[in-house]
Design an enzyme around this catalytic site. Sequence first.
Site, short mmCIF file in Angstrom:
data_model
loop_
_atom_site.label_atom_id
_atom_site.label_comp_id
_atom_site.label_asym_id
_atom_site.label_seq_id
_atom_site.Cartn_x
_atom_site.Cartn_y
_atom_site.Cartn_z
CE LYS A 96 -3.77 2.22 2.54
NZ LYS A 96 -4.66 2.18 3.74
CB SER A 171 -7.69 4.18 2.60
OG SER A 171 -6.91 3.54 3.61
CB SER A 195 -8.43 1.43 5.47
OG SER A 195 -9.12 2.64 5.53
#
Length: 505
Positions: A96, A171, A195
Amino acid sequence: MLPKPPTVERVAQIARGFGLDLTDDDARSFQGLIAGIMPLYERLESLPEETLPVSYPRTPGWRPEAADNPLNAWYWRCDIRGASEGILAGKTVAVKDNICVAGVPMMNGSALLEGYVPDHDATVVSRILDAGGVIAGKAACEDLCFSGASHTAATGPIRNPHNPDHSAGGSSGGSAALVASGAVDMALGGDQGGSIRTPSSWCGAYGLKPTWGLVPVSGSMPIAYSIDHCGPIADSVENVARLLTAIAGHDGWDTRTISARAGDYMGALEGDIDGLRIGVLKEGFGHPESGPEVDARVRAALKSFGALGAEIVDVSVPQHYDAPAVWTGVIVEGAAEMMLKGHGVGTNIPGFYPVTMQEAFARGFSTHLGDASETVKLVLLAGEYMNQAYANRYHSKAQNQRGLIRRAYDAVLESVDVLVMPTIPFTATRIPAADVEREVYVDLALNMQANTCPFDVTGHPAFTVPCSRIDGLPVGMMLVGRAFDEATLIRAAAAFERSTDWKSN
């Protein structure tokens, strides 16, 4: 660069900002006193700096062409190879883009950080490479990770692999979309309100938010210290167990991990669940925004546990309804202070501070804050208002409530081994048009967290497992366990995975 003392005028300006009325003589006096401590800062600047290690060679990689990035889920591609053997040998991993990989560009989904290239590997990245994993690139994420959908990233919306008109979730949307589309075996995600679990649920991947403090976040860009989590997203329960085995455990840089207790996650894969007590959380179903069919599909999936010998019982934790308010009190002011006003790093926490990232973010924040997403602007404005108007009273009240809510779940988890509920009350929403009204934009980014954010507040481990589909879009079932008992969640998830073809349900 050596620090310079302020001018008399700058001292007076700072004082006025705090409502402090200094005479000219006062300002000159304080300017002299501040100048007197500058030699100590000069000494500090000269000291050698310890940093996180970079152990394996790499090139900067490349930004993928649109044709090679149909879901817009990659921010950057690379090919970094670590040890020749280990529990992740040959496994491809997406990282990420709020997690630093040395020499590879990072923007955390935000125009405010664009152009930054880290000079260190986050601890979890080093552990992946040491375990034989291959870092295949940086997964796109939401603007500073502050969205549960996938339409706020500066690089454009991330698309759901099951229907590109729908959100991948956020996210960690890029991480989940890449896993679910088969581009990588596994990925790292972050979770402060859901997330990891939201995009995993909406994309049909397996996503585990570990117990707070089990996995270090050293070398990552935080949101708020007390609710930051890092964990695995993967295409199978086994790959979740492999990645968690590689990244879990104490890290000397991260004080959150002092009490970390890693388990035998690979051994848990083969365990049966005969006699396991599963509590169906009443408050996890029937939210005002819940899709009745989502609730029904999760309840139907529970029959698989019963067929495998687990005991299914109904349980209640009324404080589940209070947790979103507590979460709001923690994260709004916490994120405004640490992530935004704290230049992406914050202060006063023992740990590793990525100075170059801090400086890069401060430049972006001061020069083009207007390019930030509407969710980031909302957090800044709301957090600063609550600070100025109420002296962080509600942040403090929220922090003081966390123990009460945690103990409420703990009490129920004394009588059951696992709690179960829908991960997200509805399936993936459509990606909004670029010119949608701000109110709709924000609502779509934050409206799905009723069941996920409570466990960021309490720190309990929570594992989303795909259990069905509705109109082609995945439905996630969330398993919640006792602190540092990820092994039981993995045991239950693996048994469910073996017994059920979720894509046909």
